[in-house]
Motif scaffolding. Structure first.
Motif, PDB file in Angstrom:
ATOM      1  N   ASP A  99       9.175  41.574 -29.617  1.00 43.26           N
ATOM      2  CA  ASP A  99       7.833  41.992 -29.253  1.00 43.26           C
ATOM      3  C   ASP A  99       7.104  40.765 -28.711  1.00 43.26           C
ATOM      4  O   ASP A  99       6.242  40.205 -29.371  1.00 43.26           O
ATOM      5  CB  ASP A  99       7.158  42.530 -30.530  1.00 43.26           C
ATOM      6  CG  ASP A  99       5.846  43.194 -30.222  1.00 43.26           C
ATOM      7  OD1 ASP A  99       5.556  43.406 -29.044  1.00 43.26           O
ATOM      8  OD2 ASP A  99       5.099  43.476 -31.180  1.00 43.26           O
TER       9      ASP A  99
ATOM     10  N   GLN B 119      -3.487  37.260 -27.950  1.00 41.02           N
ATOM     11  CA  GLN B 119      -2.583  38.414 -28.117  1.00 41.02           C
ATOM     12  C   GLN B 119      -1.479  38.116 -29.132  1.00 41.02           C
ATOM     13  O   GLN B 119      -1.136  38.955 -29.952  1.00 41.02           O
ATOM     14  CB  GLN B 119      -1.955  38.799 -26.767  1.00 41.02           C
ATOM     15  CG  GLN B 119      -2.944  39.511 -25.854  1.00 41.02           C
ATOM     16  CD  GLN B 119      -2.403  39.695 -24.434  1.00 41.02           C
ATOM     17  OE1 GLN B 119      -1.283  39.297 -24.118  1.00 41.02           O
ATOM     18  NE2 GLN B 119      -3.219  40.278 -23.571  1.00 41.02           N
TER      19      GLN B 119
ATOM     20  N   THR C 237       9.114  37.292 -32.070  1.00 40.14           N
ATOM     21  CA  THR C 237       7.988  37.355 -31.148  1.00 40.14           C
ATOM     22  C   THR C 237       7.754  35.968 -30.561  1.00 40.14           C
ATOM     23  O   THR C 237       8.468  35.021 -30.879  1.00 40.14           O
ATOM     24  CB  THR C 237       6.730  37.942 -31.831  1.00 40.14           C
ATOM     25  OG1 THR C 237       5.733  38.156 -30.828  1.00 40.14           O
ATOM     26  CG2 THR C 237       6.147  37.025 -32.894  1.00 40.14           C
TER      27      THR C 237
ATOM     28  N   ARG D  50      -0.833  39.967 -32.674  1.00 41.09           N
ATOM     29  CA  ARG D  50       0.481  40.564 -32.938  1.00 41.09           C
ATOM     30  C   ARG D  50       1.026  40.081 -34.283  1.00 41.09           C
ATOM     31  O   ARG D  50       1.482  40.867 -35.102  1.00 41.09           O
ATOM     32  CB  ARG D  50       1.450  40.158 -31.833  1.00 41.09           C
ATOM     33  CG  ARG D  50       2.287  41.304 -31.379  1.00 41.09           C
ATOM     34  CD  ARG D  50       2.873  41.022 -30.032  1.00 41.09           C
ATOM     35  NE  ARG D  50       2.005  41.520 -28.970  1.00 41.09           N
ATOM     36  CZ  ARG D  50       2.428  41.777 -27.744  1.00 41.09           C
ATOM     37  NH1 ARG D  50       3.691  41.595 -27.432  1.00 41.09           N
ATOM     38  NH2 ARG D  50       1.611  42.225 -26.834  1.00 41.09           N
TER      39      ARG D  50
END
Ligand SMILES: Nc1ncnc2c1ncn2[C@@H]1O[C@H](COP(=O)(O)OP(=O)(O)O)[C@@H](O)[C@H]1O
Ligand SMILES: O=P(O)(O)OC[C@H]1O[C@](O)(COP(=O)(O)O)[C@@H](O)[C@@H]1O
Length: 320
Positions: A77, A117, A59, A121
């Motif tokens: 992601d 965000q 990520t 996550r």
């Protein structure tokens, strides 16, 4: 449960390798070959983890095209927060293997909610992961404290966490109890204000950080190998001979080896981890592009690594 390791790359890059016969300052060069692959430290760690047979996902921040790139071949992601992706260029000389690196700074984060965000996550994945690696530089617009913040949350959730960051981010990460740091010699020097040339000097520079709660410092020393300092001791690991090749990404391969061992959740055998990290990173030098190892070479090199337990520095030395 499958061991899952998460990597965070906040400032990904297209790793470019330009091969020239010999690089001369001030001259024009005909490039013999150009290779491009998606990289950035955490992405390289993910690739090597996959080569080591671990299940890893990545990520961080990216642009849309980058996150969607089929080339990534790994579960990703990313938070779409960057308008474009920078290039990190290595000029590799065929004549003697010298590598010269040009790292672009990259774009500023364009999405005002990006940091939040990413934090959401990562924290959402913490119950399902056995290891976290946060590595590389930060794009503009991101606070240097973000790696430390993510590391603190992961360690609170009992997830072994490596921070391979520099500058102010490293200084803040070094204040997180339980974190594992992997600075190179220059980064350790910037962090501690000492010039750690020998393995003993590295151990002396690192010891006060361990005393303040850092779980381990694995200092990378280029062709001179590595030093690990933990609360149970300090060790130096070297190779009988340096490898010739491209050292870009060797540090990422070392991080992959260390987190791979720690994700197994047994009591860490630090000398064994150090030997594997030295062998894995040397096996990365042998591959011309960043973020990949020669697996056969890793197996061949491991028994040749020379490990030495270092004497504990006196309290007086560490306090200097
Ligand atoms: N020429 C080399 N031969 C063998 N191993 C190397 C060589 N260069 C680097 N390495 C290995 O890669 C590790 C990371 O390299 P280093 O340059 O210290 O880190 P970074 O790339 O993060 O700055 C080293 O500690 C060493 O184990
Ligand atoms: O995010 P940073 O610090 O600019 O570093 C990015 C670069 O680091 C690398 O991952 C190499 O790192 P190491 O040589 O330290 O392993 C490059 O492939 C990459 O592009």
């Amino acid at each position: 449960m499958v061991d899952v390791i998460l990597t965070v790359t906040m400032n990904p890059a297209y790793d470019m390798t330009y091969r020239v016969e010999r690089f001369e300052r001030g001259q024009a060069h005909r490039v013999r070959s150009v290779e491009q692959r998606i990289g950035g430290k955490g992405i390289n760690v993910t690739r090597v983890l996959n080569q080591l047979g671990k299940y890893a996902r990545a990520t961080g921040f990216s642009d849309h095209a980058f996150a969607a790139a089929a080339e990534l071949e790994m579960p990703v992601d990313f938070v779409h927060a960057l308008p474009w992706v920078r290039r990190t260029v290595v000029i590799s000389e065929s004549e003697d293997g010298t590598a010269t690196a040009l790292w672009e700074p990259g774009a500023r984060v364009s999405n005002p909610h990006a940091v939040e965000q990413l934090a959401v996550r990562v924290s959402g994945l913490l119950p399902d992961i056995n290891g976290l690696v946060i590595s590389g530089s930060l794009p503009g617009g991101v606070s240097p404290g973000l790696p430390a913040e993510l590391a603190r949350a992961a360690i609170a959730a009992n997830v072994p966490t490596i921070c391979d960051v520099d500058g102010e981010s490293l200084r803040l990460a070094a204040q997180v109890p339980g974190v594992i740091l992997m600075p190179n010699t220059e980064e350790l020097e910037r962090l501690t204000g000492r010039v750690p040339l020998t393995p003993d000097e590295v151990a002396t520079a690192a010891r006060p950080l361990i005393d303040r709660g850092v779980r381990a410092i694995i200092a990378t020393r280029g062709a001179d190998g590595m030093v690990a300092v933990t609360s149970t001791g300090a060790w130096s690991a070297t190779l009988p001979e340096p490898m010739s090749g491209n050292p870009t990404g060797a540090g990422d391969s070392a991080a992959a080896a260390v987190i791979s061992a720690l994700s197994e959740r047994t009591e860490p055998d630090w000398p064994a981890i150090l030997i594997d990290a030295v062998a894995t990173s040397a096996a990365a030098v042998l591959i011309p592009v960043a973020g990949e190892i020669d697996r056969c070479a890793r197996t061949r090199i491991a028994p040749t690594v020379v490990i030495e337990k270092l004497a504990e520095p006196s309290t007086q030395d560490s306090a200097k």
